[in-house]
Design a protein around this motif. Structure first.
Motif, PDB file in Angstrom:
ATOM      1  N   PHE A 152      46.144  36.691  25.832  1.00  0.00           N
ATOM      2  CA  PHE A 152      46.253  36.303  27.498  1.00  0.00           C
ATOM      3  C   PHE A 152      46.912  37.653  27.445  1.00  0.00           C
ATOM      4  N   ASP A 153      47.436  38.763  27.329  1.00  0.00           N
ATOM      5  CA  ASP A 153      47.443  39.481  27.738  1.00  0.00           C
ATOM      6  C   ASP A 153      47.225  40.382  29.464  1.00  0.00           C
ATOM      7  N   THR A 154      47.711  40.226  30.293  1.00  0.00           N
ATOM      8  CA  THR A 154      47.223  40.101  31.761  1.00  0.00           C
ATOM      9  C   THR A 154      46.946  41.521  31.825  1.00  0.00           C
ATOM     10  N   ASN A 155      47.435  42.389  31.490  1.00  0.00           N
ATOM     11  CA  ASN A 155      46.072  43.636  31.475  1.00  0.00           C
ATOM     12  C   ASN A 155      45.485  43.590  31.644  1.00  0.00           C
ATOM     13  N   HIS A 215      54.431  41.073  39.393  1.00  0.00           N
ATOM     14  CA  HIS A 215      53.129  40.073  39.739  1.00  0.00           C
ATOM     15  C   HIS A 215      52.338  40.366  38.532  1.00  0.00           C
ATOM     16  N   LYS A 216      52.760  41.262  37.675  1.00  0.00           N
ATOM     17  CA  LYS A 216      51.815  41.573  36.731  1.00  0.00           C
ATOM     18  C   LYS A 216      52.255  41.059  35.103  1.00  0.00           C
ATOM     19  N   LYS A 217      53.521  40.831  34.987  1.00  0.00           N
ATOM     20  CA  LYS A 217      54.533  40.128  34.024  1.00  0.00           C
ATOM     21  C   LYS A 217      53.856  38.389  34.226  1.00  0.00           C
ATOM     22  N   VAL A 218      53.527  38.410  34.142  1.00  0.00           N
ATOM     23  CA  VAL A 218      53.460  36.523  34.945  1.00  0.00           C
ATOM     24  C   VAL A 218      52.815  35.526  33.883  1.00  0.00           C
ATOM     25  N   HIS A 278      48.693  33.373  37.093  1.00  0.00           N
ATOM     26  CA  HIS A 278      49.062  33.358  38.759  1.00  0.00           C
ATOM     27  C   HIS A 278      49.499  35.470  38.763  1.00  0.00           C
ATOM     28  N   SER A 279      48.775  35.948  37.573  1.00  0.00           N
ATOM     29  CA  SER A 279      48.881  38.207  37.703  1.00  0.00           C
ATOM     30  C   SER A 279      48.365  38.228  39.131  1.00  0.00           C
ATOM     31  N   LYS A 280      47.730  39.551  38.900  1.00  0.00           N
ATOM     32  CA  LYS A 280      46.863  39.887  39.950  1.00  0.00           C
ATOM     33  C   LYS A 280      46.448  40.669  38.916  1.00  0.00           C
ATOM     34  N   TYR A 281      45.474  40.894  39.430  1.00  0.00           N
ATOM     35  CA  TYR A 281      44.080  41.656  39.125  1.00  0.00           C
ATOM     36  C   TYR A 281      44.719  43.235  38.939  1.00  0.00           C
ATOM     37  N   GLY A 282      43.871  44.199  37.518  1.00  0.00           N
ATOM     38  CA  GLY A 282      43.764  45.019  37.734  1.00  0.00           C
ATOM     39  C   GLY A 282      44.380  45.513  36.726  1.00  0.00           C
TER      40      GLY A 282
END
Length: 417
Positions: A272-275, A314-317, A321-325
């Motif tokens: 589930f790492d948003t990166n 906007h990424k570590k959420v 809810h995190s943004k793409y990219g």
């Protein structure tokens, strides 16, 4: 300044010095001598680097920074430094700023901010006003101000008539139109690839069909209108097949894929790492294999980092809810070099110049020095310390890479790590 590259191995199939190890003298931004050995004089800076290789300058066709509007993600000045230290002498910058780059004044601002940089910045103008997909922007005026192409970054043109008109209109000035490949009604609220992994993780999926349906539509429109179309960051096996067939028909179609779609799959999402939350989403190994085959047979024209800095707020959420990219300039060469041979790697990092109508000169005496400097060997584990960008949202942290860029010589300047 003047530079003397010592014992540099040339990787440039268009150069008579291809695969030769030579000394190269650069004076006032021009290659003035290439010999087995050149004696240094007082007015030159000697450049001696371990296993130095050089090629024509690399070009990334899909880069985002932030400025204006999102400077906390990345400023133009710092972003260009990141590009230079990552080996890129030219980048195409997307219009996803605030305000959106949708007019000639905004294009002029970007050109002005970058005019003294070693890296050449080429703005991509928005295809529609404010990237809202409703009204076409002032494409011709933006081209006159310096835009090299037109597209709404990560936003599909849902109205087929709008894309049809854009393709017709852009032919009047040889404009290049970009169309992001996603049918939003099929993608819905999905955020990862719709497959076994999305089911196991309980995450809403974006089916491959969403990309493929949009590409099929766009190719039908291109066949009807003529003109030149570029489809950025394709990610599925069927997408490769559709574009392969379109090229066989003689359509003026080009496409790119990203380094992360060539090397990562949706199996990465288990943490589930948003990166790893990117758009298009990471796909399956079958898709990765098809993309590599598409590079080998010439269907895929170029590879991009699709560099998109996102600030930590906007990424570590939560994943939803995190943004793409993901950032990607710093890791692009070393990662691509793990799956392709060195000549293929360089080709994928330079081929885009001809499609985006950017000047390209081979490594010969009398030509302008626009060079990427690198070491193609050595196994490296990419860590957060390698991320030069202001934002640290890299999908490649902890991954193995091969070789590394040293920097560039371009526009009369040298920038090294």
């Amino acid at each position: 300044m003047n530079f003397l590259l010592k014992a540099a191995t040339v990787i440039d199939s268009k150069s008579p010095f291809h695969r030769q190890t030579v000394d190269i003298l650069i004076e006032n931004g021009v290659i003035t001598d290439i010999k087995k050995t050149i004696k240094a004089s007082d007015h030159v800076e000697e450049v001696i680097l371990d296993n130095l290789h050089i090629s024509q300058g690399w070009f990334d066709s899909s880069v985002s920074f932030g400025e204006p509007g999102y400077e906390e993600r990345e400023t133009i000045d710092h972003g260009l430094q990141v590009a230079a230290k990552s080996g890129f002498t030219a980048i195409a910058l997307h219009p996803n700023t605030l305000p959106v780059t949708d007019n000639s004044t905004a294009i002029g601002f970007l050109k002005g901010k970058s005019q003294n940089s070693a890296v050449s910045l080429y703005p991509i103008g928005a295809l529609t006003i404010q990237c809202k997909g409703v009204d076409m922007a002032e494409l011709y005026d933006m081209q006159q101000a310096g835009a090299i192409a037109f597209g709404d970054y990560k936003k599909a043109i849902q109205n087929p008539n709008l894309l049809k008109i854009a393709l017709l209109y852009a032919q009047n000035f040889n404009g290049l139109v970009l169309s992001f490949p996603q049918e939003n009604n099929i993608a819905g609220k999905g955020m990862v690839n719709e497959e076994e992994q999305s089911t196991l993780l309980g995450l809403k999926g974006i089916p491959a069909l969403a990309e493929e349906l949009q590409i099929a539509r766009d190719l039908f429109l291109l066949e009807y209108t003529g003109g030149t179309l570029h489809i950025p960051t394709i990610s599925t096996a069927k997408s490769v097949a559709l574009i392969r067939d379109a090229k066989a028909k003689g359509l003026q179609i080009s496409c790119s894929t990203t380094v992360h779609h060539l090397t990562l799959t949706d199996k990465e999402l288990v943490t589930f790492d948003t990166n790893y939350k990117v758009l298009p989403p990471l796909r399956t190994q079958k898709d990765v294999d098809a993309l590599v085959k598409g590079i080998n047979d010439g269907t895929i024209d170029m590879v991009t980092s699709d560099h998109q800095p996102i600030d930590v707020e906007h990424k570590k959420v939560e994943f939803d809810h995190s943004k793409y990219g993901t950032t990607g300039l710093e890791s692009a060469f070393g990662t691509l070099n793990t799956i392709l041979d060195i000549e293929q790697t360089i080709a994928m990092l330079t081929n885009g110049k001809s499609i985006f109508k950017i000047e390209s000169e081979s490594i010969e005496i009398g030509n302008k020095a626009d060079l990427s400097l690198f070491n193609p060997t050595g196994d490296i584990t990419f860590t957060e310390e390698h991320v030069i960008s202001s934002s640290k949202n890299s999908a490649f942290i902890g991954k193995s890479t091969k070789g590394a860029p040293y920097g560039i010589i371009a526009n009369g300047k040298m920038i090294l790590k």
